[in-house]
Design an enzyme around this catalytic site. Sequence first.
Site, short mmCIF file in Angstrom:
data_model
loop_
_atom_site.label_atom_id
_atom_site.label_comp_id
_atom_site.label_asym_id
_atom_site.label_seq_id
_atom_site.Cartn_x
_atom_site.Cartn_y
_atom_site.Cartn_z
N GLU A 1 4.70 -3.96 12.60
CA GLU A 1 3.64 -2.95 12.40
C GLU A 1 2.51 -3.67 11.70
O GLU A 1 2.60 -3.98 10.51
CB GLU A 1 4.20 -1.77 11.59
CG GLU A 1 3.34 -0.53 11.68
CD GLU A 1 2.24 -0.49 10.64
OE1 GLU A 1 1.09 -0.82 11.00
OE2 GLU A 1 2.54 -0.16 9.49
N ASN B 1 0.80 -1.23 0.00
CA ASN B 1 0.00 0.00 0.00
C ASN B 1 0.83 1.28 0.00
O ASN B 1 0.39 2.31 -0.50
CB ASN B 1 -1.00 0.00 1.16
CG ASN B 1 -0.35 -0.13 2.52
OD1 ASN B 1 0.75 -0.66 2.65
ND2 ASN B 1 -1.03 0.35 3.54
N CYS C 1 -3.18 1.36 6.98
CA CYS C 1 -3.41 0.77 8.29
C CYS C 1 -3.91 1.80 9.29
O CYS C 1 -4.56 1.44 10.28
CB CYS C 1 -2.15 0.09 8.80
SG CYS C 1 -0.71 1.18 8.84
N GLU D 1 8.48 2.65 14.69
CA GLU D 1 9.26 3.08 13.55
C GLU D 1 9.21 4.59 13.48
O GLU D 1 8.20 5.21 13.80
CB GLU D 1 8.70 2.48 12.25
CG GLU D 1 8.84 0.97 12.18
CD GLU D 1 8.40 0.40 10.85
OE1 GLU D 1 9.18 -0.35 10.24
OE2 GLU D 1 7.27 0.70 10.42
#
Length: 487
Positions: free
Chosen positions: A260, A161, A294, A468
């Site tokens: 993640e 994505n 997300c 991150e």
Amino acid sequence: MTLHTKIAGYADPSLHAHGLYIGGQWEKGAGIPVLDPSTGEVLAEVADASVENALRAVDAAEAAASQWRQTPPRQRSEILRRWFELMSDRAEELATLISLENGKALADARGEVAYAAEFFRWYAEEATRIPGEYRHTPSGSHNILVDHEPIGISVLITPWNFPAAMATRKIGPALAAGCTVILKPASETPLTAYAMARLGQEAGVPAGVVNVVTTTNPGPVTNAVLADPRVRKLSFTGSTGVGRILLAEAAKSVVSCSMELGGNAPFVVFDDADLDAALDGAMVAKMRNAGEACTAANRFYVQAGIHDAFVEGLSKRMAGLKIGKGYDADTQCGPMITTKAVQKIDQLVSEAVRRGARATTGGAPLPGSGYFYPPTVLVDVPVDASIAHEEIFGPVAPVYRFESEEEAIRLANDTEYGLAAYVYTRDMKRAMRVGRGIETGMLGINRGLMSDPAAPFGGVKQSGLGREGGVTGILEFMEAKYYAIEL
């Protein structure tokens, strides 16, 4: 002549389909067709790596590891900075390439390239600021020195994505820390990853420091690499289901993991919110990358007093979006990534409608070529419908009515996920109170976009492990070493 045959430069799909990138060399191969989601046509074919190919990438990463970890931080910094500059110079071509293989609207693709490049600039700066510690023990018996060392060879697995940003968000801190890496991008969007590798080579990244492999056999390939004792880090972005499988595999070799994973973000609007600001934020939080994010707002909880006005405004805005091929200049909502993605969205919407929900706009897949689902708003959705508990990953906004602050927090927490959440209210005390009550790793207050290279990105519960970005992101690729010193 089609658009695809006219493309040149870094936007040309064929330029980035010459093979695996291992040890600074391009290895010819084919086997993975890359499709244009806007038409369903094949853009190019990339190499399909075997287990043996992947293990040779580990060999290459090991061969480069010692010299790279000893490279002065300033030198690593300058390479990352040059990589940032090259991405910025070729931003429009990279955006076109992303739109071609991912389908996202050009405006979104341009935003992604800018966002992705910033990770290289941020970690170019962080490379020279790796922290340490020196202090006395409470007993006074000795002194404590804490240093941070590169964790070692790192495997980076990224989704389709955000094919540029998810790669740079991992490569940047890993290289800044002194680690060598093997990047495995999603097979749906590998061209961007190979384009990034070319730019890295041009920026001066030494051979073997960054390796890129694509495969249609991810399970055996990844398992073999994680079982190699030379690999010490796994950084994965993707679904929670796959993340659990990878965690189990990594545990066999005690490989450090950053995860993640999935999200199910609540978007909470209180009666006192600025309606226009809430609608602006809703469109960003929901429709960035056509909902394939997300952090996308997945559940809209709107207080009873503002509910109807919010639904009316959101429906009007969603219905007004221009749907089209991602690379068409006026497109605001591009296609989904695959036919399968459209089918999943349709199943969630259809089930909700069967159970009493109503679509105020959209609500069914679009006919014709390409993988299109229209922007959709649903009302009267049962709170126990599947769409309330599964990640939609598409341009669908289910709206639920709530009465009290306590109810909003309870509904927001009614999920296994905890990646992102959004709160709109003029009362900042309430915003902070509700924010503390919602189980989430990130919270947007009166803001529909929270991603920033300078901020720690990550979630709680089933949304992942570690962070991150930000000043903490580089530490995910480092080990603390303690020296007990007698002076």
